[in-house]
Design a protein around this motif. Structure first.
Motif, PDB file in Angstrom:
ATOM      1  N   MET A  27      50.568  25.308 -15.371  1.00 19.42           N
ATOM      2  CA  MET A  27      51.392  25.489 -14.173  1.00 19.42           C
ATOM      3  C   MET A  27      52.178  26.794 -14.255  1.00 19.42           C
ATOM      4  N   PHE A  28      52.772  27.069 -15.400  1.00 20.03           N
ATOM      5  CA  PHE A  28      53.563  28.289 -15.566  1.00 20.03           C
ATOM      6  C   PHE A  28      52.687  29.529 -15.444  1.00 20.03           C
ATOM      7  N   LEU A  29      51.520  29.512 -16.106  1.00 21.52           N
ATOM      8  CA  LEU A  29      50.612  30.656 -16.020  1.00 21.52           C
ATOM      9  C   LEU A  29      50.090  30.852 -14.597  1.00 21.52           C
ATOM     10  N   ASN A  30      49.828  29.763 -13.890  1.00 23.25           N
ATOM     11  CA  ASN A  30      49.415  29.870 -12.488  1.00 23.25           C
ATOM     12  C   ASN A  30      50.520  30.506 -11.646  1.00 23.25           C
ATOM     13  N   ALA A  31      51.763  30.131 -11.924  1.00 24.23           N
ATOM     14  CA  ALA A  31      52.884  30.720 -11.197  1.00 24.23           C
ATOM     15  C   ALA A  31      52.988  32.219 -11.501  1.00 24.23           C
ATOM     16  N   LEU A  32      52.792  32.595 -12.764  1.00 25.93           N
ATOM     17  CA  LEU A  32      52.787  34.025 -13.121  1.00 25.93           C
ATOM     18  C   LEU A  32      51.659  34.750 -12.402  1.00 25.93           C
ATOM     19  N   ARG A  33      50.503  34.139 -12.380  1.00 25.82           N
ATOM     20  CA  ARG A  33      49.347  34.752 -11.718  1.00 25.82           C
ATOM     21  C   ARG A  33      49.615  34.917 -10.231  1.00 25.82           C
ATOM     22  N   GLY A  34      50.303  33.962  -9.648  1.00 24.82           N
ATOM     23  CA  GLY A  34      50.646  34.023  -8.236  1.00 24.82           C
ATOM     24  C   GLY A  34      51.570  35.190  -7.899  1.00 24.82           C
ATOM     25  N   LEU A  35      52.283  35.718  -8.897  1.00 26.32           N
ATOM     26  CA  LEU A  35      53.143  36.881  -8.683  1.00 26.32           C
ATOM     27  C   LEU A  35      52.340  38.176  -8.607  1.00 26.32           C
ATOM     28  N   ASP A  36      51.048  38.116  -8.929  1.00 28.20           N
ATOM     29  CA  ASP A  36      50.149  39.267  -8.914  1.00 28.20           C
ATOM     30  C   ASP A  36      50.703  40.442  -9.734  1.00 28.20           C
ATOM     31  N   PRO A  37      50.968  40.205 -11.031  1.00 27.33           N
ATOM     32  CA  PRO A  37      51.548  41.265 -11.860  1.00 27.33           C
ATOM     33  C   PRO A  37      50.552  42.404 -12.083  1.00 27.33           C
ATOM     34  N   THR A  38      51.082  43.583 -12.377  1.00 29.12           N
ATOM     35  CA  THR A  38      50.235  44.720 -12.704  1.00 29.12           C
ATOM     36  C   THR A  38      49.592  44.497 -14.064  1.00 29.12           C
ATOM     37  N   ILE A  39      50.401  44.066 -15.028  1.00 26.90           N
ATOM     38  CA  ILE A  39      49.907  43.788 -16.377  1.00 26.90           C
ATOM     39  C   ILE A  39      50.795  42.731 -17.010  1.00 26.90           C
ATOM     40  N   LEU A  40      50.224  41.935 -17.884  1.00 32.32           N
ATOM     41  CA  LEU A  40      50.952  40.897 -18.598  1.00 32.32           C
ATOM     42  C   LEU A  40      50.578  41.030 -20.072  1.00 32.32           C
TER      43      LEU A  40
END
Length: 190
Positions: A27-40
């Motif tokens: 769930m947390f990683l999906n939420a991060l992915r939903g932010l459309d980051p440039t790089i993680l």
């Protein structure tokens, strides 16, 4: 901080069975992915303390936790306050891994292969580190202590080693495609 996030389903008992397979890390990683980051960037110890079986966690702790004790002998004097605090932190990690169950187990380390699966599963793709960054990291490690090393694995992930044993890794990730829509929150049944 992701290794402090439980891997088990955290659904309370009053939530319907169809929503009981919610995994907080996903769930947390999906939420991060939903932010459309440039790089993680993911930096984590390369050990697996997630097994439900205490014997497997004990084996993992034995196979991994000798490294910090061995390394501390090379750079901190015996009897020093800094060494005592470092050793206490390592002892806490061992106790947490083998003596705690369920949500009482605070820290849940996973191997880099599991993190790679998780990251790809939520829509990220791995990005390698440039040779300049690798060279700079290797020279910094070489300055500090014999025994430490840096390597790049077949997936272009940087791995810090102690006497040839993998200790921790650093990986870079970018979105593989536009972010998937976030799932609708599950209704609470009271």
């Amino acid at each position: 901080m992701l290794h402090f996030t439980p891997d088990e389903s955290s659904a309370p008992p009053n939530i319907s069975q169809s929503h009981s397979n919610i995994v907080p890390r996903t769930m947390f990683l999906n939420a991060l992915r939903g932010l459309d980051p440039t790089i993680l960037i993911v930096v984590e110890e390369d050990a697996d303390f997630t097994a439900c079986n205490v014997v497997e966690r004990l084996r993992a702790a034995f196979n991994y936790m000798w490294i910090p004790f061995d390394a501390v002998d090379s750079f901190l004097p015996k009897g020093g306050e800094q060494r005592r605090r470092y050793e206490e932190a390592v002892c806490w990690k061992i106790e947490n891994a083998i003596a705690q169950e369920g949500l009482e187990r605070v820290e849940r380390l996973e191997t880099r292969s599991k993190w790679m699966q998780r990251m790809r599963g939520v829509g990220f793709r791995g990005v390698g580190f440039g040779e300049e960054a690798v060279g700079e990291l290797k020279s910094m490690v070489d300055e500090h202590s014999a025994g430490w090393g840096v390597k790049k694995d077949e997936e272009e992930i940087l791995v810090l080693t102690w006497k040839g044993h993998d200790v921790l890794f650093a990986s870079a990730w970018m979105p593989a495609a536009p972010p998937p829509p976030l799932p609708a929150p599950a209704p609470l049944i009271l």
